[in-house]
Scaffold this active site. Structure first.
Site, PDB file in Angstrom:
ATOM      1  N   ASP A 274       0.850  -1.336  -0.286  1.00  0.00           N
ATOM      2  CA  ASP A 274       0.051  -0.010  -0.078  1.00  0.00           C
ATOM      3  C   ASP A 274       0.820   1.197   0.036  1.00  0.00           C
ATOM      4  O   ASP A 274       2.140   1.392   0.202  1.00  0.00           O
ATOM      5  CB  ASP A 274      -0.831   0.020   1.004  1.00  0.00           C
TER       6      ASP A 274
HETATM    7  C1  BGC Z   1      -4.996   3.152   0.164  1.00  0.00           C
HETATM    8  C2  BGC Z   1      -5.054   2.275  -0.832  1.00  0.00           C
HETATM    9  C3  BGC Z   1      -4.990   2.773  -2.267  1.00  0.00           C
HETATM   10  C4  BGC Z   1      -3.924   3.586  -2.432  1.00  0.00           C
HETATM   11  C5  BGC Z   1      -3.536   4.115  -3.676  1.00  0.00           C
HETATM   12  C6  BGC Z   1      -3.863   3.989   0.222  1.00  0.00           C
HETATM   13  O1  BGC Z   1      -3.702   5.040   0.744  1.00  0.00           O
HETATM   14  O2  BGC Z   1      -5.109   2.483   1.464  1.00  0.00           O
HETATM   15  O3  BGC Z   1      -6.500   1.353  -0.599  1.00  0.00           O
HETATM   16  O4  BGC Z   1      -5.543   1.907  -3.274  1.00  0.00           O
HETATM   17  O5  BGC Z   1      -3.770   4.517  -1.509  1.00  0.00           O
HETATM   18  O6  BGC Z   1      -4.244   5.377  -3.785  1.00  0.00           O
END
Ligand code: BGC
Length: 741
Positions: A274
């Protein structure tokens, strides 16, 4: 008797994710043989869209493998040209985006899609999202979120399919099919991403990013099954979660990422961290610096560092110093290259800019309307709804009646709110401007000013009926938007009280990112619809339901609690040693009451034992009867290949066509571990004309009756069970059967 039961576990167990083909592996070998260590690390580096000159230079040097958040097709093609035509080896980029519930055409938030209990419709929504997003060059979406969510304080419950593992699995698989199709190389296909692996929905106290404590039976029975099914169904990618499980942050969890995901489930796609999650292992307190964090993540098998700058900053030094074996890096790079081959990017790297824009195609808007209709839940109806096509004058009240941005919900970065059809606009079109009196009462849902309430009361008085749209703005749910109090915010309750006091019939429509604790407001209303943020066509869908052009069929994908303090609250709870048969209300307890006078059972004195509305609940403008189940046998053997057939008859007993979702629940009466009081094992949504009956048949296999022991190993135990079919998680007539050795 307990048996090791790997053979009985989930249908998808141990299937290869997408199957490798020798020709692709040979192309990967040949590329790998020519790559420098820096070029390899470049493939593992995912960067956020940035200024073209800086990003373009990094791409041309082979220092970037994928880019997140660039959606301008011209820029996408220009950056791709840098990668394909200017970098030494010409390896294409992948462009990624959070296409969570639609791209241009925004569908209901995932929780609202789950409320449809209609996987075909959810698949269609995902297909449309992919068609629209790929036209902007997006070939990888970070969806579906498969985090079972049992605590509505957690803002990201909005992005989930709710509290049940099976519902998360069915909805997640539908999205994966819709995004990926059966040919990832199709230019309109996007790689899906099963996220967040794992346990993120159990963040302690519903506070985002918080720690989790997850015993193995909970992990294996509830958290992991949707992900296992996704791996089995060939999802192209997985994402690590932000949380730690029992002290181990997911991005450094070798057991989860290697032993479970790669070895047990045979996943051979891409595992992305993530956002910044590798570097955040320093904040978690398990890594001293980026070198340490990189070591942990690479060892765990995290292929791509999403905007964390750990791999690009630290990996080369680790390899050069002999602390990280280059073969580990090679394994990660191979996965990334394999995905690029699977997406057909080596052969077809550019977007065809001559393709007509698919954005907001009429069929897309129609599907979005259907999804918002089917996801709307009728919680209460004293007969006020539907209003019909000529209800007289309608007062349209409330801060969500005309909130084109907020009805989009969380994670709709590409929503163009001028394309949103609000309830106000749709009702005006349906009933005629002259028949709609609009008085919002409040400027937005958190608005505490009482200044507009009198105008709303006046509107209600002048009208024949009032419809009040309340709830939450988009910003109140989603990532990093947890809430400790789930009551209506601002002066919304005061607004409803004032409107209801007029004595006019009042329908209340909630538009929110989560179940709210709105018992008091629901009591005041004559009819209540609950819609999770419905996207572009939310208003059209709600107007159709309010008027009766559409018949509501949504069912709650989450338990709706009376009070926030009841969460985590979910239907599949354990019985405890003291399940309450009766409860005492706080206000009825005499002063100086005996400690034992309230029954000494498991409930809250101020909230009781029951939720406001149970999981699976939702009414219709017609009525249904679901018969007790008929079983093909009274017992089934553990090794049996023939499932137990459970069938029931569902009848539309009312006078309108409507759809009912028949839910199949099972209870394992005695286990070596305490078992949930009920578990959803299957469901089917059927549409019936007035008076029509259909037989719904489910096949229950011994594997569906297994669970996991304290050591995380699968168990299947002979014994007595109950099974029943119902239109929600509290009704139904249990029938007994046994599982035999
Ligand atoms: C989130 C994810 C997301 C990623 C990319 C993160 O802060 O937890 O779910 O896909 O950002 O935007």
């Amino acid at each position: 008797m307990a048996l090791a039961a790997a053979a009985f576990m989930g249908v998808a167990c141990c299937m290869a994710a997408t199957g490798r083909d020798a020709a692709t592996e040979a192309r990967i070998d040949s590329l790998m043989a020519r790559m420098t260590l820096q070029e390899k690390i470049g493939q593992l580096n995912q960067l956020n869209a940035a200024r073209f000159d800086t990003l373009g230079a990094a791409v041309a040097q082979g220092r970037v493998g994928s880019i997140i958040n660039e959606v301008d097709p011209e820029v996408v093609n220009s950056l791709q040209r840098k990668a394909v035509e200017e970098s030494r080896l010409g390896i294409p980029l992948i462009f990624a985006r959070d296409v969570i519930h639609g791209f241009n055409t925004v569908f209901p938030i995932p929780l609202g899609q789950a409320a449809t209990w209609n996987p075909q419709l959810v698949e269609e929504a995902a297909r449309i999202a992919a068609v629209e997003a790929t036209a902007s060059g997006i070939r990888w979406t970070f969806s579906p979120m498969m985090d079972v969510s049992r605590d509505a304080r957690w803002g990201r419950i909005a992005e989930s399919a709710g509290e049940d593992p099976l519902l998360n699995e069915r909805m997640g698989l539908a999205m994966i099919r819709g995004y990926q199709t059966d040919n990832l190389a199709d230019p309109t296909a996007m790689a899906a991403c099963a996220k967040h692996f794992a346990g993120y929905g159990f963040s302690e106290a519903g506070k985002d990013y918080n720690t989790t404590w997850l015993p193995l039976p909970l992990l294996e029975d509830v958290v992991l099954p949707p992900f296992e099914a996704a791996a089995g169904a060939g999802v192209a990618t997985f994402m690590t979660s932000f949380n730690d499980i029992n002290g181990v942050p997911s991005s450094g969890n070798s057991w989860l990422m290697r032993d479970v995901l790669r070895d047990r489930w045979r996943f051979d796609g891409v595992l992305v961290s993530d956002w910044n999650a590798i570097t955040e292992m320093i904040n978690h307190g398990v890594a001293a610096d980026k070198l340490h964090a990189t070591m942990l993540a690479a060892t765990a098998g995290v292929d791509i560092d999403m905007e964390g700058h750990a791999y690009p900053d630290a990996m080369e030094a680790l390899v050069r110093e002999g602390r990280l074996d280059e073969t580990v890096v090679d394994g990660l790079v191979r996965n990334v290259l394999r995905l690029k081959f699977r997406l057909g990017l080596f052969d077809n790297p550019y977007i065809d800019l001559s393709r007509p824009s698919p954005a907001y195609a009429p069929a897309h808007l129609a599907a979005a309307t259907r999804a918002a209709e089917e996801g709307t839940i009728l919680l209460k109806n004293g007969g006020m709804l539907p209003l019909g096509l000529k209800p007289g004058k309608v007062a349209v009240i409330g801060p969500m009646a005309d909130a084109p941005y907020d009805q989009g919900g969380t994670w709709a970065p590409d929503l163009q709110h001028e394309r949103s059809v609000t309830p106000l606009a749709a009702l005006r079109r349906l009933y005629g401007e002259e028949n709609v009196i609009h008085a919002p009462g409040l400027g937005y849902t958190r608005d505490k000013s009482l200044d507009g309430i009198q105008a709303a009361v006046k509107a209600a008085r002048e009208a024949d009926v009032a419809v009040c749209f309340v709830g939450e703005e988009a910003v109140m749910s989603g990532e990093a938007h947890s809430m400790a109090d789930l009551g209506l915010k601002g002066a919304q309750t005061a607004l409803l009280e004032a409107v209801c006091a007029t004595g006019k019939p009042v329908a209340v429509v909630f538009m929110a990112g989560r179940p709210l604790t709105a018992g008091k407001e629901i009591d005041m209303a004559d009819a209540v619809l609950y819609a999770f943020h419905g996207g572009t066509m939310a208003g059209e869908a709600l107007a159709n339901i309010i008027s009766g052009k559409a018949n509501p069929s949504g069912k709650l994908p989450v338990t709706m609690a009376r009070m926030t303090g009841q969460y985590p609250m979910y239907y599949a709870h354990k019985n405890t040693g003291r399940p309450p048969e009766w409860t005492v209300d706080l206000d009825s307890i005499p002063v100086e009451a005996l400690q034992t006078s309230t029954g000494c059972t498991s409930y809250y004195l101020d909230a009781g034992k029951d939720p406001l509305y149970p999981f699976g609940y939702g009414l219709s403008y017609t009525t249904f009867d679901i018969s007790a189940p008929r079983l093909s046998a009274s017992s089934i053997a553990i090794g049996s290949e023939t499932p137990l057939t459970v069938e029931c008859t569902v009848t539309n007993t009312g006078d309108r066509e409507g759809a009912e979702t028949v839910q199949l629940y099972v209870r394992d009466l005695v286990g070596s571990l305490a078992r949930p009081v009920k578990e959803l094992k299957d469901f089917r949504k059927v549409t019936l004309k007035p008076g029509e009956s259909k037989v719904v048949s489910f096949a229950l296999t011994p594997g569906q009756l297994s669970f996991h022991g304290l050591d995380g190993k699968p168990l299947i135990e002979a014994g007595d069970f109950q099974v029943w079919t119902a239109g929600n998680s509290v009704d139904g007539t249990p029938v007994s059967f046994s599982l035999t050795d």
